[in-house]
Design a protein around this motif. Structure first.
Motif, PDB file in Angstrom:
ATOM      1  N   ILE A   1      33.555 -26.304  29.768  1.00  0.00           N
ATOM      2  CA  ILE A   1      34.078 -26.284  31.146  1.00  0.00           C
ATOM      3  C   ILE A   1      34.359 -24.852  31.575  1.00  0.00           C
ATOM      4  CG2 ILE A   1      36.053 -26.937  32.572  1.00  0.00           C
ATOM      5  CD1 ILE A   1      36.205 -29.521  30.882  1.00  0.00           C
ATOM      6  N   GLU A   2      35.040 -24.075  30.699  1.00  0.00           N
ATOM      7  CA  GLU A   2      35.356 -22.685  31.038  1.00  0.00           C
ATOM      8  C   GLU A   2      34.092 -21.868  31.244  1.00  0.00           C
ATOM      9  OE1 GLU A   2      38.127 -20.767  31.562  1.00  0.00           O
ATOM     10  OE2 GLU A   2      39.172 -22.694  31.732  1.00  0.00           O
ATOM     11  N   THR A   3      33.070 -22.120  30.442  1.00  0.00           N
ATOM     12  CA  THR A   3      31.811 -21.379  30.582  1.00  0.00           C
ATOM     13  C   THR A   3      31.171 -21.662  31.930  1.00  0.00           C
ATOM     14  OG1 THR A   3      31.464 -21.444  28.198  1.00  0.00           O
ATOM     15  CG2 THR A   3      29.536 -20.990  29.569  1.00  0.00           C
ATOM     16  N   GLU A   4      31.146 -22.966  32.357  1.00  0.00           N
ATOM     17  CA  GLU A   4      30.552 -23.322  33.654  1.00  0.00           C
ATOM     18  C   GLU A   4      31.320 -22.683  34.798  1.00  0.00           C
ATOM     19  OE1 GLU A   4      30.426 -27.531  33.733  1.00  0.00           O
ATOM     20  OE2 GLU A   4      28.855 -27.718  32.199  1.00  0.00           O
ATOM     21  N   GLU A   5      32.657 -22.689  34.708  1.00  0.00           N
ATOM     22  CA  GLU A   5      33.448 -22.069  35.774  1.00  0.00           C
ATOM     23  C   GLU A   5      33.184 -20.562  35.844  1.00  0.00           C
ATOM     24  OE1 GLU A   5      37.521 -22.974  35.157  1.00  0.00           O
ATOM     25  OE2 GLU A   5      37.326 -25.108  35.720  1.00  0.00           O
ATOM     26  N   ASN A   6      33.035 -19.917  34.741  1.00  0.00           N
ATOM     27  CA  ASN A   6      32.753 -18.475  34.741  1.00  0.00           C
ATOM     28  C   ASN A   6      31.390 -18.178  35.325  1.00  0.00           C
ATOM     29  OD1 ASN A   6      35.218 -17.885  33.532  1.00  0.00           O
ATOM     30  ND2 ASN A   6      34.377 -17.945  31.437  1.00  0.00           N
ATOM     31  N   ILE A   7      30.420 -19.077  35.061  1.00  0.00           N
ATOM     32  CA  ILE A   7      29.101 -18.878  35.651  1.00  0.00           C
ATOM     33  C   ILE A   7      29.172 -19.024  37.167  1.00  0.00           C
ATOM     34  CG2 ILE A   7      26.774 -19.871  35.818  1.00  0.00           C
ATOM     35  CD1 ILE A   7      26.985 -20.559  32.851  1.00  0.00           C
ATOM     36  N   SER A   8      29.982 -20.010  37.617  1.00  0.00           N
ATOM     37  CA  SER A   8      30.127 -20.194  39.074  1.00  0.00           C
ATOM     38  C   SER A   8      30.805 -18.993  39.728  1.00  0.00           C
ATOM     39  CB  SER A   8      30.938 -21.467  39.342  1.00  0.00           C
ATOM     40  OG  SER A   8      32.270 -21.302  38.887  1.00  0.00           O
ATOM     41  N   ARG A   9      31.535 -18.194  38.949  1.00  0.00           N
ATOM     42  CA  ARG A   9      32.171 -16.989  39.504  1.00  0.00           C
ATOM     43  C   ARG A   9      31.217 -15.800  39.517  1.00  0.00           C
ATOM     44  NH1 ARG A   9      36.452 -18.576  35.748  1.00  0.00           N
ATOM     45  NH2 ARG A   9      38.057 -19.738  36.900  1.00  0.00           N
ATOM     46  N   GLY A  10      29.985 -16.017  39.100  1.00  0.00           N
ATOM     47  CA  GLY A  10      28.994 -14.956  39.173  1.00  0.00           C
ATOM     48  C   GLY A  10      28.686 -14.287  37.852  1.00  0.00           C
ATOM     49  N   MET A  11      29.258 -14.780  36.758  1.00  0.00           N
ATOM     50  CA  MET A  11      28.979 -14.183  35.448  1.00  0.00           C
ATOM     51  C   MET A  11      27.640 -14.698  34.928  1.00  0.00           C
ATOM     52  SD  MET A  11      32.600 -14.393  33.415  1.00  0.00           S
ATOM     53  CE  MET A  11      34.125 -13.711  34.100  1.00  0.00           C
ATOM     54  N   SER A  12      27.040 -13.870  34.088  1.00  0.00           N
ATOM     55  CA  SER A  12      25.837 -14.317  33.387  1.00  0.00           C
ATOM     56  C   SER A  12      26.259 -15.346  32.331  1.00  0.00           C
ATOM     57  CB  SER A  12      25.132 -13.136  32.719  1.00  0.00           C
ATOM     58  OG  SER A  12      25.933 -12.634  31.660  1.00  0.00           O
ATOM     59  N   PRO A  13      25.319 -16.182  31.853  1.00  0.00           N
ATOM     60  CA  PRO A  13      25.682 -17.184  30.834  1.00  0.00           C
ATOM     61  C   PRO A  13      26.317 -16.565  29.581  1.00  0.00           C
ATOM     62  CG  PRO A  13      23.543 -17.687  31.778  1.00  0.00           C
ATOM     63  CD  PRO A  13      23.934 -16.354  32.345  1.00  0.00           C
ATOM     64  N   GLU A  14      25.768 -15.422  29.154  1.00  0.00           N
ATOM     65  CA  GLU A  14      26.330 -14.807  27.940  1.00  0.00           C
ATOM     66  C   GLU A  14      27.742 -14.295  28.203  1.00  0.00           C
ATOM     67  OE1 GLU A  14      25.222 -11.330  24.661  1.00  0.00           O
ATOM     68  OE2 GLU A  14      23.863 -11.786  26.328  1.00  0.00           O
ATOM     69  N   GLU A  15      27.960 -13.638  29.359  1.00  0.00           N
ATOM     70  CA  GLU A  15      29.304 -13.151  29.694  1.00  0.00           C
ATOM     71  C   GLU A  15      30.264 -14.316  29.853  1.00  0.00           C
ATOM     72  OE1 GLU A  15      28.225  -9.073  32.196  1.00  0.00           O
ATOM     73  OE2 GLU A  15      28.450 -10.988  33.246  1.00  0.00           O
ATOM     74  N   ALA A  16      29.774 -15.411  30.423  1.00  0.00           N
ATOM     75  CA  ALA A  16      30.629 -16.579  30.637  1.00  0.00           C
ATOM     76  C   ALA A  16      31.098 -17.162  29.311  1.00  0.00           C
ATOM     77  CB  ALA A  16      29.870 -17.631  31.447  1.00  0.00           C
ATOM     78  N   ARG A  17      30.181 -17.249  28.315  1.00  0.00           N
ATOM     79  CA  ARG A  17      30.573 -17.787  26.999  1.00  0.00           C
ATOM     80  C   ARG A  17      31.603 -16.880  26.311  1.00  0.00           C
ATOM     81  NH1 ARG A  17      25.084 -19.108  26.776  1.00  0.00           N
ATOM     82  NH2 ARG A  17      24.625 -17.211  25.583  1.00  0.00           N
ATOM     83  N   HIS A  18      31.379 -15.556  26.380  1.00  0.00           N
ATOM     84  CA  HIS A  18      32.338 -14.629  25.750  1.00  0.00           C
ATOM     85  C   HIS A  18      33.709 -14.727  26.400  1.00  0.00           C
ATOM     86  CE1 HIS A  18      29.648 -12.797  22.949  1.00  0.00           C
ATOM     87  NE2 HIS A  18      28.822 -12.302  23.872  1.00  0.00           N
ATOM     88  N   ALA A  19      33.721 -14.839  27.725  1.00  0.00           N
ATOM     89  CA  ALA A  19      35.003 -14.931  28.428  1.00  0.00           C
ATOM     90  C   ALA A  19      35.731 -16.220  28.067  1.00  0.00           C
ATOM     91  CB  ALA A  19      34.770 -14.853  29.944  1.00  0.00           C
ATOM     92  N   ALA A  20      34.994 -17.314  27.934  1.00  0.00           N
ATOM     93  CA  ALA A  20      35.611 -18.583  27.555  1.00  0.00           C
ATOM     94  C   ALA A  20      36.203 -18.506  26.156  1.00  0.00           C
ATOM     95  CB  ALA A  20      34.579 -19.708  27.646  1.00  0.00           C
ATOM     96  N   HIS A  21      35.481 -17.900  25.246  1.00  0.00           N
ATOM     97  CA  HIS A  21      35.988 -17.760  23.886  1.00  0.00           C
ATOM     98  C   HIS A  21      37.220 -16.849  23.836  1.00  0.00           C
ATOM     99  CE1 HIS A  21      32.148 -19.551  22.572  1.00  0.00           C
ATOM    100  NE2 HIS A  21      32.808 -19.845  21.456  1.00  0.00           N
ATOM    101  N   ARG A  22      37.193 -15.784  24.683  1.00  0.00           N
ATOM    102  CA  ARG A  22      38.365 -14.904  24.699  1.00  0.00           C
ATOM    103  C   ARG A  22      39.591 -15.641  25.209  1.00  0.00           C
ATOM    104  NH1 ARG A  22      34.715 -10.990  26.578  1.00  0.00           N
ATOM    105  NH2 ARG A  22      35.400 -11.339  28.725  1.00  0.00           N
ATOM    106  N   LYS A  23      39.400 -16.438  26.253  1.00  0.00           N
ATOM    107  CA  LYS A  23      40.532 -17.182  26.809  1.00  0.00           C
ATOM    108  C   LYS A  23      41.045 -18.194  25.797  1.00  0.00           C
ATOM    109  CE  LYS A  23      41.949 -19.892  30.823  1.00  0.00           C
ATOM    110  NZ  LYS A  23      41.533 -20.448  32.124  1.00  0.00           N
TER     111      LYS A  23
END
Length: 872
Positions: free
Chosen positions: A26-48
């Motif tokens: 869920i966090e990865t999809e939300e990060n992608i919707s904010r304009g992040m690339s898929p790889e950046e979105a996964r890293h951000a979700a893991h950091r959170k």
């Protein structure tokens, strides 16, 4: 249900894992919707997710529990596999235990001698200083020179003089000779030691003529004072003089020389003020902060040069020798300790190689099993981890047994090593030794487990599954690796055997050295007349004459004599002599022989050969012509083509009313004063009635066992003076044996280790050849069916073993060239690269390897061709 599963069920479940996974998606999809690339979105979700402390704990717990459960499975499975193969397990454990036990025992010696800190504060900053003479090397320090050193030096924060003394302790049940130190009052504070009881020495006690006080050693306090806590203030009688006890030293205190008492140097300082007198005095200094050893050496050389100009008569050519306190303790024993440690490391490597070979054979036998496991999805890393777990279990069991063997080894070494070899260093298994053993267990497990595991899990799974039972048990790669390991342990064994061979040859040649006397059936003991009643020459001569007369009357005594020094006792009395008719030498270039004050019959008692002239007689007394006997080395140097008998010498540099020219009346052979391996020195013998001494050795040649005379001689001395101790009692044969004790002990241990290495190497070659015969049974059957004779089969099998032994010997000979450099300081009259020893050891090793190969060769000869053709 195992404890790990229960723990897992209580604290973690798959439902929670799915929740976390959904959260990440869920966090990865939300990060992608904010304009992040898929790889950046996964890293951000893991950091959170990771920023949540509770979730981090759950993830860590999940990983830890998974690891623990897998580890428990590996341990349980590994233990079951070891139980299924008791023969393999027993051989591997015993091999490792021998290697680890030997390393543990010898490392206890290394730790005690080279690694364990000395019981002094900041011991690395402590330096022992001596003077140097161009003729004899390091010598004792003149007390006035010490006072100048201390005043002029800035590289040392403190300096203290340490003067070695002996005392006659009387007023006790049995008079006893004890060793002591006369020190500058700052000595104990300099090394950072405080008395256990009482006080330290006081600064004013450095003043010449100070009140005699002492500190007792812990040993003397216990043995002679009953560990009395109120001992301070009591008195003891030393050399007939009363000393007041002011303190007791702690039990851990030790000095480079054995010391039972410590006294202020001021008690004897007024008799030490001659700048040319150098008698058993060393200096201990503490380096100032930031000052290096080299800087201190430069400063002390400058001070020595300054004093040589200021006092040329006594200091010409004198320098300064500096050694760390650690080196003073261990310089003589370090080479032997390092050689033995290198030897046991080689033994451990051989043990590891042997066990690795066992694991390779076992891995080959399990090739089908491993291939099936991998075919069902087990990764190569998972299988390697399983096999490493088995090697760790074996190593742990071998390590535990090795520690027990190490304890036994330390105890045995304590009995083998002479008590004073390490100056009282405590040989024991402490935490450092156990940590070392633990590190060995881990390294050994990796060393013998990793390569077999990698080989057994090679990636060609399909090929292994397709092979027949015969082929599946071994591939060409595994056979080559086993052969390489057999070559390696053969090479290592040869290195040890070469070392043992060189030591054996060296010791043999050393024991063939003529000591210059006949030690058989000769007893020697020392007496020192230190009390005031022997302050006159007449009193000393009277005592010594009574000792000679009473000892001569004892049944079993053949000859008896007195002498200040006996060969191989390492005591010395040296002095300059002037030779009549030869040019006057410059200061510092006079002949400087050892001189012996002896009674008539001394050379006959020791059987020192008389080569020319005569021995001393009773007429060589105080009213007779001053006479001397010299040895061959002195005659050869100063009268090379002349008869020295009738020539004259002078003790010192100039004649006077009391220092007269002495006529040489005899020439005797050289004796080994300082060890069989050391060259003979100049020697001068003087009659004791013309040069009375208070410190003499009684030398007795007996008709039977000389040690049996000890009690009777003690009684004879006690009848003359009940307070006079007799000490340093030993047969001359014991002195000869003690002079080679370090070499003999090194040879014994090196021989044991090399024998063990030889056995392991032979087993290794036997194992490789035997396994090869088993693998080639089908081939051998075909050869015999086609007409091969038994000698052909024998040549085939023995040839394989010979090749392994040959390559191992060749590599070992090259490696031995490096190892024998460690031995060079322990060898006598043998080159570290002695070709005869190298060749003999290589032939011995190859021969034993061939004998080991003969057993599987005989088995190959009994192969039935018809059976072998059906062999799987």
């Amino acid at each position: 249900m195992g404890w790990s599963r229960i723990f897992h069920r209580n604290y973690w479940d798959e439902e929670r894992a799915r929740e976390l996974q959904a959260y990440l998606e869920i966090e990865t999809e939300e990060n992608i919707s904010r304009g992040m690339s898929p790889e950046e979105a996964r890293h951000a979700a893991h950091r959170k997710l990771g920023n949540s402390a509770r979730i981090r704990e759950e993830i860590f717990l999940m990983n830890s529990l998974g690891f623990l459960e897998t580890l428990w499975q590996d341990i349980h499975y590994g233990a079951r596999m070891l139980r299924k193969n008791p023969g393999f397990t027993a051989i591997a454990v015993l091999t490792l235990a021998l290697g680890i036990g030997a390393n543990t025992a010898i490392f206890s010696v290394v730790n005690a001698v080279l690694l364990r800190p000395l019981p002094y504060r900041d011991s690395a900053q402590l330096v022992v200083l001596r003077e140097t003479s161009p003729r004899v090397g390091p010598v004792s320090v003149s007390y006035p020179n010490f006072l100048d050193w201390r005043q002029q030096s800035h590289a040392f924060t403190q300096m203290a003089a340490v003067h070695n003394l002996g005392f006659n302790l009387s007023g006790v049940t049995q008079p006893e000779n004890i060793e002591g130190l006369a020190v500058s009052p700052n000595f104990l504070s300099l090394i950072g030691v405080r008395p256990l009881l009482g006080r330290d020495l006081l600064p004013e006690e450095e003043t010449p003529g100070t009140t005699p006080v002492i500190l007792l050693s812990y040993r003397l306090w216990q043995s002679h004072m009953g560990a009395d806590l109120n001992v301070v203030g009591r008195s003891v009688t030393l050399d007939g003089r009363s000393f007041t006890i002011v303190g007791v030293m702690p039990p851990a205190f030790r000095a480079p020389e054995k010391s039972d008492v410590i006294a202020p140097i001021g008690v004897w300082a007024k008799d030490m003020m001659g700048r040319g007198e150098r008698d058993d005095t060393d200096v201990v200094g503490r380096l100032a902060s930031g000052v290096t050893f080299s800087q201190a050496r430069v400063e002390m050389d400058t001070i020595a040069a300054r004093l040589a100009k200021e006092y040329p008569d006594s200091n010409r050519g004198a320098g300064v020798n500096m050694m760390s306190m650690r080196d003073v303790f261990v310089s003589d024993t370090r080479p032997a300790v390092l050689v033995l440690f290198a030897a046991v490391v080689l033994v451990l490597l051989i043990a590891c190689v042997n066990v690795a070979n066992l694991f390779l054979v076992r891995g080959a036998a399990r090739a089908k099993e491993i291939a099936v496991r991998r075919a069902f999805g087990a990764s190569r890393g998972r299988v390697i981890r399983q096999m490493l777990t088995e090697s760790f279990l074996l190593s742990l069991i071998g390590g535990a047994l090795g520690i027990l063997l190490g304890v036994w080894g330390v105890t045995s070494l304590g009995h083998l090593i002479p008590p004073d070899s390490f100056q009282g260093m405590d040989l024991r298994m402490d935490r450092s030794v156990l940590l070392f053993t633990g590190a060995i267990v881990i390294l050994v497990a990796i060393a013998f487990g990793l390569f077999p595991a990698l080989q057994a899990t090679r990636p060609d799974v399909q090929e292994t599954l397709k092979e027949g039972g015969r082929s599946s048990t071994a591939g060409t790669g595994q056979h080559r690796l086993r052969s390489a390991l057999a070559i390696a342990e053969t090479a290592l064994a040869l290195v040890l055997l070469v070392g043992a061979g060189l030591m054996m040859k060296s010791l043999y040649r050393l024991l063939q050295v003529n000591p210059g006397f006949q030690p058989e059936r000769v007893l020697q003991m020392e007496m020192y007349l230190r009390s005031a009643q022997y302050s006159t020459p007449e009193a000393m001569k009277n005592f010594w004459q009574q000792v000679l007369d009473r000892t001569r009357a004892i049944s079993g005594v053949e000859r008896v004599a007195l002498g200040t020094n006996v060969p191989l006792s390492f005591n010395h009395h040296r002095g300059d002599i002037t030779i009549e008719g030869q040019p006057q030498p410059a200061p510092g270039e006079y002949a400087h022989p050892d001189y012996h004050i002896v009674s008539p019959g001394y050379t006959e008692t020791l059987a020192v050969p008389l080569l020319r002239g005569r021995s001393f007689v009773d007429a060589d007394n105080e009213s007779g012509l001053p006479v001397a006997i010299i040895n061959t080395a002195l005659a050869r140097r100063y009268w090379p083509n002349e008869d020295p008998v009738g020539k004259r010498i002078l003790l010192g540099h100039r004649s006077s009313e009391t220092n007269k020219w002495i006529t040489i009346v005899g020439l005797v052979g050289d004796t080994k004063l300082y060890g069989l391996a050391n060259p003979s020195r100049f020697e001068v013998y003087l009659p004791f009635r013309q040069h009375p001494e208070d410190d003499m050795n009684l030398v007795v040649r007996s008709a039977a066992d000389p040690a049996s005379l000890t009690a009777a001689i003690r009684q004879a001395v006690a009848a003359i003076d009940k307070d006079q101790p007799v000490f340093a009692i030993a047969t001359m044969q014991q002195l000869v044996d003690d002079s080679v004790a370090t070499r003999r002990l090194t040879l014994i241990l090196l021989g044991l280790f090399s024998t063990l290495a030889l056995i392991l190497a032979a087993i290794g070659i036997y194992g490789v050849v035997s396994y090869s015969v088993a693998l080639r049974t089908h081939e051998i059957g075909i050869r015999m069916a086609l007409g091969a004779q038994q000698k052909d089969v024998l040549r085939l099998v023995l040839g394989q073993g010979a090749r392994l032994a040959f390559w191992g010997a060749a590599i070992g000979l090259i490696a031995a060239l490096g190892f024998t450099r460690l031995l060079s300081s322990l060898l006598y009259a043998v080159s570290a690269n002695d070709p005869l020893t190298f060749a003999a050891v290589a032939v011995l090793l190859v021969s034993i390897a061939l004998v080991a190969c003969y057993i599987p060769a005989r088995r190959a000869l009994r192969v039935d061709p018809m059976v072998a053709l059906r062999y799987e």
